[in-house]
Design a protein around this motif. Structure first.
Motif, PDB file in Angstrom:
ATOM      1  N   CYS A   1     -24.136  10.555  14.577  1.00  0.00           N
ATOM      2  CA  CYS A   1     -23.007  10.007  13.950  1.00  0.00           C
ATOM      3  C   CYS A   1     -21.848  10.912  13.652  1.00  0.00           C
ATOM      4  CB  CYS A   1     -23.882   9.780  12.748  1.00  0.00           C
ATOM      5  SG  CYS A   1     -23.199   9.374  11.132  1.00  0.00           S
ATOM      6  N   LEU A   2     -20.648  10.520  13.499  1.00  0.00           N
ATOM      7  CA  LEU A   2     -19.705  10.945  13.108  1.00  0.00           C
ATOM      8  C   LEU A   2     -19.609  10.415  11.854  1.00  0.00           C
ATOM      9  CD1 LEU A   2     -18.238  11.067  16.891  1.00  0.00           C
ATOM     10  CD2 LEU A   2     -18.994  13.066  15.836  1.00  0.00           C
ATOM     11  N   ASP A   3     -18.255  11.131  11.511  1.00  0.00           N
ATOM     12  CA  ASP A   3     -17.069  10.447  10.640  1.00  0.00           C
ATOM     13  C   ASP A   3     -16.075   9.425  11.193  1.00  0.00           C
ATOM     14  OD1 ASP A   3     -15.674  12.260  10.688  1.00  0.00           O
ATOM     15  OD2 ASP A   3     -15.903  12.949   8.394  1.00  0.00           O
ATOM     16  N   LEU A   4     -15.399   9.024  10.652  1.00  0.00           N
ATOM     17  CA  LEU A   4     -14.401   8.166  11.400  1.00  0.00           C
ATOM     18  C   LEU A   4     -12.785   8.916  11.531  1.00  0.00           C
ATOM     19  CD1 LEU A   4     -14.283   4.401   9.394  1.00  0.00           C
ATOM     20  CD2 LEU A   4     -15.416   5.791  12.083  1.00  0.00           C
ATOM     21  N   GLU A   5     -12.972  10.199  11.569  1.00  0.00           N
ATOM     22  CA  GLU A   5     -11.833  11.238  11.293  1.00  0.00           C
ATOM     23  C   GLU A   5     -12.561  11.949  12.238  1.00  0.00           C
ATOM     24  OE1 GLU A   5     -11.133  13.911   7.803  1.00  0.00           O
ATOM     25  OE2 GLU A   5     -10.190  11.999   7.511  1.00  0.00           O
ATOM     26  N   GLY A   6     -14.003  12.186  13.325  1.00  0.00           N
ATOM     27  CA  GLY A   6     -14.457  12.576  14.707  1.00  0.00           C
ATOM     28  C   GLY A   6     -16.030  14.041  14.066  1.00  0.00           C
ATOM     29  N   ASN A   7     -15.320  13.919  12.582  1.00  0.00           N
ATOM     30  CA  ASN A   7     -16.751  14.975  12.609  1.00  0.00           C
ATOM     31  C   ASN A   7     -17.911  14.375  12.497  1.00  0.00           C
ATOM     32  OD1 ASN A   7     -14.067  17.015  11.361  1.00  0.00           O
ATOM     33  ND2 ASN A   7     -14.141  15.172  10.203  1.00  0.00           N
ATOM     34  N   GLU A   8     -19.083  15.908  12.782  1.00  0.00           N
ATOM     35  CA  GLU A   8     -20.311  15.357  13.275  1.00  0.00           C
ATOM     36  C   GLU A   8     -21.246  15.407  11.534  1.00  0.00           C
ATOM     37  OE1 GLU A   8     -24.166  17.639  14.953  1.00  0.00           O
ATOM     38  OE2 GLU A   8     -22.005  17.608  16.258  1.00  0.00           O
ATOM     39  N   VAL A   9     -21.646  14.168  11.779  1.00  0.00           N
ATOM     40  CA  VAL A   9     -22.797  14.281  10.011  1.00  0.00           C
ATOM     41  C   VAL A   9     -23.726  14.723  11.120  1.00  0.00           C
ATOM     42  CG1 VAL A   9     -23.248  12.652   8.907  1.00  0.00           C
ATOM     43  CG2 VAL A   9     -21.425  12.503   9.415  1.00  0.00           C
ATOM     44  N   PHE A  10     -24.246  14.163  11.858  1.00  0.00           N
ATOM     45  CA  PHE A  10     -25.770  14.298  12.668  1.00  0.00           C
ATOM     46  C   PHE A  10     -26.390  14.446  13.739  1.00  0.00           C
ATOM     47  CE2 PHE A  10     -27.335  10.336  10.869  1.00  0.00           C
ATOM     48  CZ  PHE A  10     -27.818   9.439  11.486  1.00  0.00           C
TER      49      PHE A  10
ATOM     50  N   ALA B   1     -26.114  -5.114   7.618  1.00  0.00           N
ATOM     51  CA  ALA B   1     -25.538  -4.879   5.874  1.00  0.00           C
ATOM     52  C   ALA B   1     -25.521  -3.895   5.286  1.00  0.00           C
ATOM     53  CB  ALA B   1     -25.212  -5.997   5.085  1.00  0.00           C
ATOM     54  N   ALA B   2     -27.018  -3.656   5.724  1.00  0.00           N
ATOM     55  CA  ALA B   2     -27.958  -2.690   5.053  1.00  0.00           C
ATOM     56  C   ALA B   2     -27.400  -1.547   5.431  1.00  0.00           C
ATOM     57  CB  ALA B   2     -29.637  -2.727   5.005  1.00  0.00           C
ATOM     58  N   GLY B   3     -27.256  -1.188   6.853  1.00  0.00           N
ATOM     59  CA  GLY B   3     -26.692   0.223   7.425  1.00  0.00           C
ATOM     60  C   GLY B   3     -27.390  -0.511   8.850  1.00  0.00           C
ATOM     61  N   ALA B   4     -28.064   0.997   9.619  1.00  0.00           N
ATOM     62  CA  ALA B   4     -28.575   0.472  11.121  1.00  0.00           C
ATOM     63  C   ALA B   4     -29.548   2.038  11.750  1.00  0.00           C
ATOM     64  CB  ALA B   4     -26.771   1.344  12.148  1.00  0.00           C
ATOM     65  N   ILE B   5     -30.004   1.336  12.660  1.00  0.00           N
ATOM     66  CA  ILE B   5     -30.840   2.233  13.198  1.00  0.00           C
ATOM     67  C   ILE B   5     -31.013   2.264  15.162  1.00  0.00           C
ATOM     68  CG2 ILE B   5     -32.707   1.882  11.527  1.00  0.00           C
ATOM     69  CD1 ILE B   5     -33.888  -0.220  13.583  1.00  0.00           C
ATOM     70  N   ALA B   6     -31.272   3.479  15.092  1.00  0.00           N
ATOM     71  CA  ALA B   6     -31.314   3.405  16.272  1.00  0.00           C
ATOM     72  C   ALA B   6     -32.342   3.850  17.308  1.00  0.00           C
ATOM     73  CB  ALA B   6     -30.217   4.892  16.958  1.00  0.00           C
TER      74      ALA B   6
ATOM     75  N   ASP C   1     -29.289   5.792  10.333  1.00  0.00           N
ATOM     76  CA  ASP C   1     -27.396   6.121  10.052  1.00  0.00           C
ATOM     77  C   ASP C   1     -28.087   7.204   8.779  1.00  0.00           C
ATOM     78  OD1 ASP C   1     -26.483   4.972   7.140  1.00  0.00           O
ATOM     79  OD2 ASP C   1     -27.883   3.473   8.073  1.00  0.00           O
ATOM     80  N   ASP C   2     -29.099   7.647   8.151  1.00  0.00           N
ATOM     81  CA  ASP C   2     -28.866   8.048   6.917  1.00  0.00           C
ATOM     82  C   ASP C   2     -29.674   9.637   7.775  1.00  0.00           C
ATOM     83  OD1 ASP C   2     -31.650   7.649   6.944  1.00  0.00           O
ATOM     84  OD2 ASP C   2     -32.149   7.468   4.510  1.00  0.00           O
ATOM     85  N   ALA C   3     -30.335   9.953   9.099  1.00  0.00           N
ATOM     86  CA  ALA C   3     -30.708  11.097   9.636  1.00  0.00           C
ATOM     87  C   ALA C   3     -32.179  10.580   9.731  1.00  0.00           C
ATOM     88  CB  ALA C   3     -30.321  12.377   9.271  1.00  0.00           C
ATOM     89  N   GLU C   4     -32.804  10.173   8.361  1.00  0.00           N
ATOM     90  CA  GLU C   4     -34.585   9.897   8.667  1.00  0.00           C
ATOM     91  C   GLU C   4     -34.548   9.678   9.476  1.00  0.00           C
ATOM     92  OE1 GLU C   4     -35.958   8.777   4.571  1.00  0.00           O
ATOM     93  OE2 GLU C   4     -34.247   9.928   3.545  1.00  0.00           O
ATOM     94  N   THR C   5     -36.494   9.596  10.157  1.00  0.00           N
ATOM     95  CA  THR C   5     -36.608   8.481  11.680  1.00  0.00           C
ATOM     96  C   THR C   5     -38.008   8.713  10.423  1.00  0.00           C
ATOM     97  OG1 THR C   5     -37.708  11.139  11.959  1.00  0.00           O
ATOM     98  CG2 THR C   5     -34.908  10.585  12.859  1.00  0.00           C
TER      99      THR C   5
END
Length: 332
Positions: free
Chosen positions: A56-65, A80-85, A96-100
């Motif tokens: 996960c990156l922010d829109l400036e390319g910085n790593e979030v997780f 609309a609520a987020g994303a899962i991988a 997308d909040d790094a929880e699994t």
């Protein structure tokens, strides 16, 4: 007057052409990012899933997780609520909040609804598959087993009250309050994907689409004849789908009666589609185009080397490919 009239006509034609041609998407920013098999934008975050992990990156390319996944084909489901991988055949779902969350059996597919609830399809010993529904707090709240047809995909309704499941050629509609099936649609072909619209759910086959009302009573279908369906999306209750035929593609915008209402004709296959904020993004092998809900071109840009493209707010577009993410802005 005779000399002036042709000039006025020419000026009018140029003005009309400028109105219909659409603006140009030009690069306004870029940053390095890893290649991905699937990706999505959630607010100001870019989710990139690949064999072995999700970044996960922010829109400036910085790593979030950066979280681990199995060494298998990865996919992302966004809403609309987020994303899962997740990985097909794996046992981990990353939010997308790094929880699994971890499944007992191998994953077939997974989706995240607009209400924040996830539906995870898995293999299940003794059955043709199962679907586990997780609350927005990531707790298992419901499980459905398929005894007759192999489960392909499932999705919770936007209001969180129902679950739709595709099992081979059957579209099942279930209530999440513990009651039995609410409706079923026996389709003429196997279903590969599913999507919720306003007041209905749509099962997607290779040659047609099949709608079942949320009360399980009314059904509609539309066959594309010799055409083969591809990418799809939903915009303001309208179902939008690519249809490929004779090495050409068209994107059909269907009415509430499941009939083509507007159409976008393209050369080659659609590599990606995204729908939001009254806009339809279509990615082909060399072009990214943004259209309005009636299929009229709003803006277009070069997409050489791009593997994914998604809509951002403010009329912007983000493209991913070749190790770079680019943010494009409409210059009009």
């Amino acid at each position: 007057m005779k000399r002036i009239l042709p000039v006025l006509i020419l000026i009018l034609c140029l003005a009309l052409g400028a109105c219909t041609a659409g603006g140009t998407l030009s690069e306004s920013a870029s940053f390095l990012c890893p290649d991905a098999q699937s990706c999505a934008v959630v607010g100001d975050k870019l989710i990139l899933a690949r064999r072995g992990g999700v970044k996960c990156l922010d829109l400036e390319g910085n790593e979030v997780f950066d979280s681990a996944l199995s060494q298998l084909d990865a996919a992302v489901s966004a809403s609309a609520a987020g994303a899962i991988a997740y990985c097909v055949g794996g046992n981990t779902v990353v939010f997308d909040d790094a929880e699994t969350l971890t499944t007992d059996n191998a994953i077939v597919s997974a989706s995240l609804s607009d209400c924040g609830m996830a539906a995870v399809c898995t293999f299940e010993p003794g059955y043709k598959g199962a679907v586990t529904v997780y609350s927005a707090e990531k707790s298992a709240v419901y499980k459905w087993y398929s005894a007759l047809g192999e489960v392909t995909c499932a999705q919770v309704s936007p209001d969180g009250g129902q679950l739709a499941v595709c099992a081979e050629n059957k579209l099942h509609l279930l209530c999440l309050d513990g009651k039995s099936a609410q409706g079923e649609y026996d389709c003429p072909e196997e279903l590969r994907a599913i999507a919720w619209l306003d007041g209905a759910v749509c099962g997607i086959g290779s040659g047609g689409v099949y709608f079942l009302s949320s009360d399980g009573v009314k059904s509609l279908e539309h066959s594309f004849g010799d055409g083969i369906t591809g990418k799809y999306g939903v915009l303001d209750g309208r179902f939008i789908i690519e249809v490929r035929e004779d090495e050409k593609s068209r994107v059909c915008i269907l009415s509430e009666d499941a009939e083509p209402e507007n159409e976008i004709k393209l050369q080659g296959s659609v590599l990606g589609m995204d729908c939001s904020d009254d806009r339809i993004l279509i990615l082909t092998h060399d072009t990214v185009g943004v259209y309005d809900r009636k299929g009229r071109l709003v803006s277009t840009g070069d997409a050489s080397g791009v593997s994914e493209a998604m809509l951002l707010d403010g009329g912007r577009v983000i493209t991913v490919g070749g190790g770079t993410a680019k943010i494009l802005q409409n210059d009009r």
